[in-house]
Scaffold this active site. Structure first.
Site, PDB file in Angstrom:
ATOM      1  CE  LYS A 222      -4.340  -1.944   1.542  1.00 53.76           C
ATOM      2  NZ  LYS A 222      -5.365  -2.018   2.598  1.00 53.76           N
ATOM      3  NE  ARG A 256      -7.401  -8.372   1.082  1.00 52.59           N
ATOM      4  CZ  ARG A 256      -7.092  -7.283   0.238  1.00 52.59           C
ATOM      5  NH1 ARG A 256      -5.892  -6.497   0.339  1.00 52.59           N
ATOM      6  NH2 ARG A 256      -7.703  -7.418  -1.285  1.00 52.59           N
TER       7      ARG A 256
HETATM    8  C1  8Y4 Z   1      -1.283  -1.524  -3.987  1.00 54.72           C
HETATM    9  C2  8Y4 Z   1      -2.007  -2.938  -3.983  1.00 54.72           C
HETATM   10  C3  8Y4 Z   1      -1.778  -0.537  -3.442  1.00 54.72           C
HETATM   11  C4  8Y4 Z   1      -3.196  -2.953  -3.308  1.00 54.72           C
HETATM   12  C5  8Y4 Z   1      -2.933  -0.674  -2.966  1.00 54.72           C
HETATM   13  C6  8Y4 Z   1      -3.892  -1.626  -2.775  1.00 54.72           C
HETATM   14  C7  8Y4 Z   1      -7.933  -4.422   2.521  1.00 54.72           C
HETATM   15  C8  8Y4 Z   1      -8.605  -5.238   2.424  1.00 54.72           C
HETATM   16  C9  8Y4 Z   1      -8.269  -4.242   0.612  1.00 54.72           C
HETATM   17  C10 8Y4 Z   1      -7.319  -4.655   4.102  1.00 54.72           C
HETATM   18  C11 8Y4 Z   1      -9.042  -6.182   4.616  1.00 54.72           C
HETATM   19  C12 8Y4 Z   1      -5.613  -3.006  -1.562  1.00 54.72           C
HETATM   20  C13 8Y4 Z   1     -10.079  -5.902   0.249  1.00 54.72           C
HETATM   21  C14 8Y4 Z   1      -6.949  -2.455  -0.904  1.00 54.72           C
HETATM   22  N1  8Y4 Z   1      -7.351  -4.078   1.384  1.00 54.72           N
HETATM   23  N2  8Y4 Z   1      -9.570  -6.222   3.244  1.00 54.72           N
HETATM   24  N3  8Y4 Z   1      -9.065  -5.121   1.118  1.00 54.72           N
HETATM   25  N4  8Y4 Z   1      -7.950  -5.164   4.898  1.00 54.72           N
HETATM   26  N5  8Y4 Z   1      -9.729  -6.765   5.443  1.00 54.72           N
HETATM   27  N6  8Y4 Z   1      -4.836  -2.015  -2.105  1.00 54.72           N
HETATM   28  O1  8Y4 Z   1      -6.664  -3.606   4.567  1.00 54.72           O
HETATM   29  O2  8Y4 Z   1      -5.341  -3.843  -1.356  1.00 54.72           O
HETATM   30  S1  8Y4 Z   1      -8.220  -3.999  -1.090  1.00 54.72           S
END
Ligand code: 8Y4
Length: 277
Positions: A222, A256
């Protein structure tokens, strides 16, 4: 042992468990229900399982900052065939990354073992649908909505606001009969939060634990990692490991992640040191 039942499988949450991320959104590698994409999802699943994941989080809605909404029909077509295909081939917990009541109901019928809702069951019908599945849930905190949440994150005291929201949602689940062991809480790294908010939440994770719920954390790749290291998304693996190692030390039990193998190795060492055997 703190064994929690996830549908047809149990996981011991006294040891760290890895949730591998499987995106079935068009802004990743996926663009519908065609055979090659299903095949790709199964290949990714097999790889993450062989590297040490015990949960596969299947999501068909992009909740990245600025992402636009997906119709229910589209989400259904993306997610449900993948859940069914994984459950017919692998002995693994499938997590439904969804806020839609209908996806929860259908996904549970296909054998999903966990509901992971970034909107903490606040959408119409979601709380009742989740309760009806009998499955555990992950309740996550978000300020605002994905379209605009990073525009101006604002809290008077981020830690207290996130915790009171999560405890209020947990109470709503418990009022309908859910047991505390079935409720996972997640501060929602990056969901309507600045870098300082994210750092403060991670440094205070132990206070969430003190309320008797297991904690799930998702900082993988992130922007907080990118902001600290000035690194692009493909160069955030080691930084992610640092954030997740800190979260483990504060008591988080489910991680995750995109990069399963590095997390398996890191968490196995941290856990063995903690156990001293
Ligand atoms: C690069 C890769 C930059 C991914 C941003 C992202 C969470 C989640 C997401 C979390 C739970 C993401 C579905 C966002 N984040 N579920 N989901 N907790 N429980 N962004 O932090 O991965 S999606």
């Amino acid at each position: 042992m703190a064994v929690t039942i996830f549908g047809d499988k149990s996981l011991d949450l006294s040891r760290p468990q890895i949730m591998g991320i499987l995106n079935v959104t068009p802004d990743s590698f996926f663009d519908g229900g065609s055979f090659s994409n299903l095949d790709d999802a199964l290949f990714q699943t097999q790889k993450m399982l062989s590297e040490g994941a015990s949960i596969i989080d299947v999501g068909g809605e992009s909740t990245r900052p600025g992402a636009s909404a997906v119709s229910l029909e589209e989400e259904m077509n993306r997610v449900i065939p993948v859940v069914a295909a994984i459950k017919s081939r692998f002995d693994v917990v499938v997590s439904l990354d969804t806020s839609s009541a209908q996806i929860m109901t259908e996904g549970a019928k296909q054998g999903a073992g966990l509901i992971n809702d970034v909107r903490a069951l606040t959408r119409d019908g979601a709380l009742d649908a989740a309760i009806a599945t009998g499955l555990p849930v992950c309740l996550m905190h978000m300020q605002g909505n994905p379209e605009s949440m990073q525009a101006n994150p604002n809290y008077s005291a981020v830690y207290n606001e996130v915790l009171s929201f999560l405890l209020e949602r947990a109470k709503a689940c418990q009022a309908l009969g859910m047991k505390s062991e079935q409720i996972l809480l997640d501060p929602g790294i990056g969901f309507g939060k600045t870098l300082e908010h994210n750092l403060e939440l991670l440094n205070n994770l132990d206070q969430i634990l003190s309320h008797g719920f297991e904690v799930l954390i998702g900082a993988s790749r992130k922007s907080m990692i990118g902001q600290v290291l000035n690194a692009e998304v493909q160069d955030r693996v080691f930084g992610t490991l640092g954030a997740h190692a800190a979260a483990f030390a504060k008591g988080a039990s489910i991680f995750r992640v995109h990069d399963v193998k590095p997390h398996y190795d890191m968490l196995e060492l941290m856990y063995r040191i903690k156990r001293e055997k």
